[in-house]
Design an enzyme around this catalytic site. Structure first.
Site, PDB file in Angstrom:
ATOM      1  N   THR A   1       0.855  -1.197   0.000  1.00  0.00           N
ATOM      2  CA  THR A   1       0.000   0.000   0.000  1.00  0.00           C
ATOM      3  C   THR A   1       0.888   1.243   0.000  1.00  0.00           C
ATOM      4  O   THR A   1       1.976   1.225   0.560  1.00  0.00           O
ATOM      5  CB  THR A   1      -0.864  -0.028   1.280  1.00  0.00           C
ATOM      6  OG1 THR A   1      -1.798  -1.097   1.143  1.00  0.00           O
ATOM      7  CG2 THR A   1      -1.592   1.279   1.536  1.00  0.00           C
TER       8      THR A   1
ATOM      9  N   ARG B   1     -14.661  -7.289  -0.195  1.00  0.00           N
ATOM     10  CA  ARG B   1     -13.926  -6.836   0.994  1.00  0.00           C
ATOM     11  C   ARG B   1     -13.300  -5.438   0.784  1.00  0.00           C
ATOM     12  O   ARG B   1     -12.702  -5.163  -0.243  1.00  0.00           O
ATOM     13  CB  ARG B   1     -12.834  -7.850   1.319  1.00  0.00           C
ATOM     14  CG  ARG B   1     -11.993  -7.515   2.567  1.00  0.00           C
ATOM     15  CD  ARG B   1     -10.718  -6.779   2.251  1.00  0.00           C
ATOM     16  NE  ARG B   1      -9.909  -6.556   3.448  1.00  0.00           N
ATOM     17  CZ  ARG B   1      -8.847  -5.745   3.486  1.00  0.00           C
ATOM     18  NH1 ARG B   1      -8.471  -5.104   2.405  1.00  0.00           N
ATOM     19  NH2 ARG B   1      -8.175  -5.578   4.589  1.00  0.00           N
ATOM     20  N   VAL B   2     -13.475  -4.586   1.772  1.00  0.00           N
ATOM     21  CA  VAL B   2     -12.854  -3.267   1.762  1.00  0.00           C
ATOM     22  C   VAL B   2     -12.073  -3.123   3.065  1.00  0.00           C
ATOM     23  O   VAL B   2     -12.585  -3.451   4.139  1.00  0.00           O
ATOM     24  CB  VAL B   2     -13.920  -2.150   1.655  1.00  0.00           C
ATOM     25  CG1 VAL B   2     -13.267  -0.779   1.751  1.00  0.00           C
ATOM     26  CG2 VAL B   2     -14.698  -2.278   0.344  1.00  0.00           C
ATOM     27  N   GLY B   3     -10.847  -2.639   2.973  1.00  0.00           N
ATOM     28  CA  GLY B   3     -10.010  -2.485   4.170  1.00  0.00           C
ATOM     29  C   GLY B   3     -10.112  -1.102   4.776  1.00  0.00           C
ATOM     30  O   GLY B   3     -11.090  -0.371   4.579  1.00  0.00           O
TER      31      GLY B   3
ATOM     32  N   THR C   1      -0.717   1.521   6.934  1.00  0.00           N
ATOM     33  CA  THR C   1      -0.627   0.330   6.097  1.00  0.00           C
ATOM     34  C   THR C   1      -0.567  -0.897   6.995  1.00  0.00           C
ATOM     35  O   THR C   1       0.030  -0.848   8.067  1.00  0.00           O
ATOM     36  CB  THR C   1       0.596   0.381   5.162  1.00  0.00           C
ATOM     37  OG1 THR C   1       0.654  -0.838   4.420  1.00  0.00           O
ATOM     38  CG2 THR C   1       1.899   0.556   5.925  1.00  0.00           C
ATOM     39  N   GLY C   2      -1.215  -1.961   6.574  1.00  0.00           N
ATOM     40  CA  GLY C   2      -1.213  -3.176   7.388  1.00  0.00           C
ATOM     41  C   GLY C   2      -2.548  -3.885   7.298  1.00  0.00           C
ATOM     42  O   GLY C   2      -3.320  -3.668   6.362  1.00  0.00           O
TER      43      GLY C   2
ATOM     44  N   GLY D   1      -5.944  -4.242   7.487  1.00  0.00           N
ATOM     45  CA  GLY D   1      -6.943  -3.191   7.555  1.00  0.00           C
ATOM     46  C   GLY D   1      -8.050  -3.406   8.563  1.00  0.00           C
ATOM     47  O   GLY D   1      -8.557  -2.449   9.152  1.00  0.00           O
TER      48      GLY D   1
HETATM   49  N1  ASP Z   1      -4.326  -1.724   4.753  1.00  0.00           N
HETATM   50  C1  ASP Z   1      -4.532  -2.377   3.477  1.00  0.00           C
HETATM   51  C2  ASP Z   1      -5.845  -3.099   3.526  1.00  0.00           C
HETATM   52  O1  ASP Z   1      -6.145  -3.711   4.545  1.00  0.00           O
HETATM   53  C3  ASP Z   1      -3.461  -3.325   3.115  1.00  0.00           C
HETATM   54  C4  ASP Z   1      -2.060  -2.871   3.367  1.00  0.00           C
HETATM   55  O2  ASP Z   1      -1.820  -1.772   3.813  1.00  0.00           O
HETATM   56  O3  ASP Z   1      -1.151  -3.645   3.122  1.00  0.00           O
HETATM   57  O4  ASP Z   1      -6.543  -3.104   2.539  1.00  0.00           O
END
Ligand code: ASP
Length: 353
Positions: free
Chosen positions: A215, A243-245, A267-268, A270
């Site tokens: 991301t 799915r939505v993060g 980021t991570g 979600g």
């Molecule tokens: N945060 C993003 C999500 O969950 C993914 C990511 O940051 O790697 O969609």
């Protein structure tokens, strides 16, 4: 799992050095390109160099805007558009695939000076999701648009539309195949218009465990004192059911507020960022007097004690960027009116030119 993450939590202030003693910079800018299991052993020298060059290009785009007196919002958008076009990152071209073999793109932007915000989820044809998010903010009465309607809106305001195959990369397709096999799910046909199977090059080989990370995000303080934040992502490999993060959820993965003195891009995993309202919470901690660094650390530790891993970047009104991660690395960089562009990848690394 989360205990290990917490135990290894790393908080990364910018390299301090002489500049720390100087006056606050007139403008300041920071970016990330995702956090995850990013270790020296996982990245080839070519990949390491390619990521650093790419981060530097994005920083230069942002700093060109800010040094010329441009807005924090323009800087955020300029840098993110560069990373969206770069197949190294999980955003725009190079985004991960859904289980059905599609690229569904999410993005958000927030203007800290007036608390306006815009976000999009599940785009499939808009080349620059961050531009669509900004258009939602500035050219619609809404905050969040999804799916086909969001692409239709983006097209209606003149944003470039592309064939969905534009976003295809072999690297992410292979990542999808691996993820689906691991879950015993069927592998869909390659998307119409995608190139035929290509040999994997060393550059295209994903680092280990890159199921979702990559991301991109940016936070900025401009010379008029305005804060802004933006984030763009393809989400998670093999995501299903629409799915939505956290990225397009204002206050979860993205938030900016001059009132609080804070801009955040996360980021991570979600789901945990949504449950903990991470970006908004960091701003609340700063408004209550926490330092940027302490706020980022405390929030990431708290949120990810629920599960998952990841990181955040935060900018405050003094132009101090902070980076907090619970992973072994985060593609990241910063630049300001008083310091040159510097980047880092691994957790134990200080930012350097
Ligand atoms: N945060 C993003 C999500 O969950 C993914 C990511 O940051 O790697 O969609």
């Amino acid at each position: 799992m989360h205990l290990i993450s917490l135990a290894s939590a790393l908080i990364l202030g910018l390299a301090t050095g002489p500049a720390a003693a100087q006056d606050a910079p007139r403008w300041s800018f920071a970016i990330h390109g995702g956090a995850g299991v990013i270790e020296r052993a996982n990245l080839s020298p070519e990949q390491d160099t390619a990521y650093r060059a790419s981060l530097t290009r994005a920083l230069e785009a942002g700093s060109a805007v800010l040094a010329g007196g441009g807005s924090a919002l323009d800087a955020v958008q300029a840098a993110i558009e560069i990373m969206e076009d770069d197949p190294l990152f999980n955003a725009g071209r190079g985004a991960v695939f859904t289980a059905a073999g599609r690229n569904e793109l999410d993005a958000a932007v927030m203007n800290g000076s007036d608390l306006t915000a815009g976000s999009v989820a599940g785009l499939t044809t808009t080349r620059h999701p961050i531009a669509a998010a900004r258009a939602v903010m500035e050219r619609s009465p809404h905050v969040m648009l999804i799916g086909e309607g969001a692409d239709t809106f983006a097209a209606s305001v003149g944003l470039e539309q592309v064939d969905p195959a534009f976003f295809f990369t072999e690297r992410r397709w292979r990542g999808l195949e691996t993820a689906l096999r691991a879950q015993n799910l069927p592998i869909p046909a390659r998307p119409a218009g995608a190139p035929g199977p290509q040999a994997e090059t060393r550059l295209s080989t994903p680092p280990l465990n890159e199921r979702k990370f990559g991301t991109v995000g940016a936070v900025a303080l401009d010379s008029q004192g305005r804060l802004a934040a933006g984030t763009s992502t393809g989400g998670m490999t093999a995501k299903r059911w629409g799915r939505v993060g956290d990225v397009p959820v204002i206050g979860a993965g993205t938030y900016a507020s001059n009132r609080d003195g804070c801009a955040v891009s996360a980021t991570g995993d979600g789901e945990f960022y949504i449950r903990a309202s991470v970006a908004r919470d960091i701003c609340a901690r700063i408004a209550l007097g926490a330092t940027t660094q302490a706020a980022a650390q405390a929030e990431v530790d708290d949120a990810l004690s629920l599960g998952g891993t990841g990181g955040v970047i935060v900018m405050d009104l003094a132009g101090r960027p902070s980076f907090a991660i619970t992973t072994s690395g985060m593609y990241r960089g910063a630049v300001s009116s008083s310091e040159p562009a510097r980047v880092a990848i691994y957790g134990d690394e200080v930012l350097r030119p």
